[in-house]
Design a protein around this motif. Structure first.
Motif, PDB file in Angstrom:
ATOM      1  N   ASN A  91      46.148  40.592  37.456  1.00 23.47           N
ATOM      2  CA  ASN A  91      45.801  41.918  36.962  1.00 23.47           C
ATOM      3  C   ASN A  91      44.841  42.708  37.842  1.00 23.47           C
ATOM      4  N   ASP A  92      44.581  42.232  39.044  1.00 20.22           N
ATOM      5  CA  ASP A  92      43.833  43.038  40.010  1.00 20.22           C
ATOM      6  C   ASP A  92      44.836  44.047  40.566  1.00 20.22           C
ATOM      7  N   LYS A  93      44.725  45.284  40.140  1.00 15.14           N
ATOM      8  CA  LYS A  93      45.723  46.293  40.503  1.00 15.14           C
ATOM      9  C   LYS A  93      45.628  46.724  41.969  1.00 15.14           C
ATOM     10  N   THR A  94      44.611  46.256  42.700  1.00 14.79           N
ATOM     11  CA  THR A  94      44.570  46.525  44.137  1.00 14.79           C
ATOM     12  C   THR A  94      45.317  45.432  44.909  1.00 14.79           C
ATOM     13  N   GLU A 102      42.305  38.002  37.201  1.00 13.62           N
ATOM     14  CA  GLU A 102      42.473  38.793  38.419  1.00 13.62           C
ATOM     15  C   GLU A 102      43.665  38.359  39.258  1.00 13.62           C
ATOM     16  N   GLN A 134      43.148  41.059  31.025  1.00 10.60           N
ATOM     17  CA  GLN A 134      42.546  41.897  32.064  1.00 10.60           C
ATOM     18  C   GLN A 134      41.532  41.128  32.908  1.00 10.60           C
ATOM     19  N   GLU A 135      41.056  39.998  32.423  1.00  8.74           N
ATOM     20  CA  GLU A 135      40.113  39.188  33.186  1.00  8.74           C
ATOM     21  C   GLU A 135      40.812  38.248  34.171  1.00  8.74           C
TER      22      GLU A 135
END
Length: 170
Positions: free
Chosen positions: A44-47, A41, A38-39
């Motif tokens: 895993n940056d969902k935007t 990005e 999750q770190e």
């Protein structure tokens, strides 16, 4: 030591718990490098956007580069991504420490709970996929509390146990 932290990461509660537990491990073992997906990005940056191949390649590279995996097994089912990561770790002979804290496992010898297993729909225990559990147990341990996990982790961090696992033939 490189540690891969495999865990569900799509609910806020997952993200908070993962960060909490990794923070404890980082404080206890500052010499360890812990990859918490999750770190990352970049994938895993969902935007933002990352396609399936980008995610698979990035996380698989980190699993393969690790010497140890910690895998959270809690949830209605073992998270699909976690199960995939466990499969890769097993195939690469990377030790896996599973954490399974589901409280329904308590009271396993209670006679009424055991009798209830004979009644359709009255299973008092939680089921985990036995194939995935078997992969973890063949290459490591499963713990039922954070405290047990940290004790188990200590045996890997403070010994040559990881080296021994890696020397096993595939």
């Amino acid at each position: 030591m490189n540690i891969y932290f495999a865990a569900p990461m799509f609910a806020k509660s997952d993200l908070v718990y993962n960060s909490y537990l990794v923070k404890i491990i980082r404080e206890k073992y500052p010499q360890a490098s812990i990859y918490l997906p999750q770190e990352n990005e970049a994938i895993n940056d969902k935007t933002a956007y990352a396609d399936s191949k980008m995610i698979a390649l990035a996380d698989t590279e980190k699993v393969v580069d690790s010497q140890l995996m910690i895998a959270l097994l809690d949830g209605l089912i073992i998270d699909a991504g976690v199960a995939s990561e466990i499969g890769i770790a097993y195939a690469k002979n990377i030790p896996i420490l599973g954490l399974y804290t589901d409280t329904r496992q308590q009271g396993g010898e209670h006679p009424q709970k055991l009798a209830a297993l004979q009644t359709v729909g009255e299973n008092q225990f939680h089921y985990l996929n036995l194939y995935t559990v078997g992969l973890v147990k063949l290459n490591g341990e499963i713990y039922s509390s954070e405290e047990e996990l940290l004790k188990g982790l200590a045996t890997y961090m403070e010994s040559d146990k990881v080296v021994q696992w890696h020397l096993k033939p595939n």
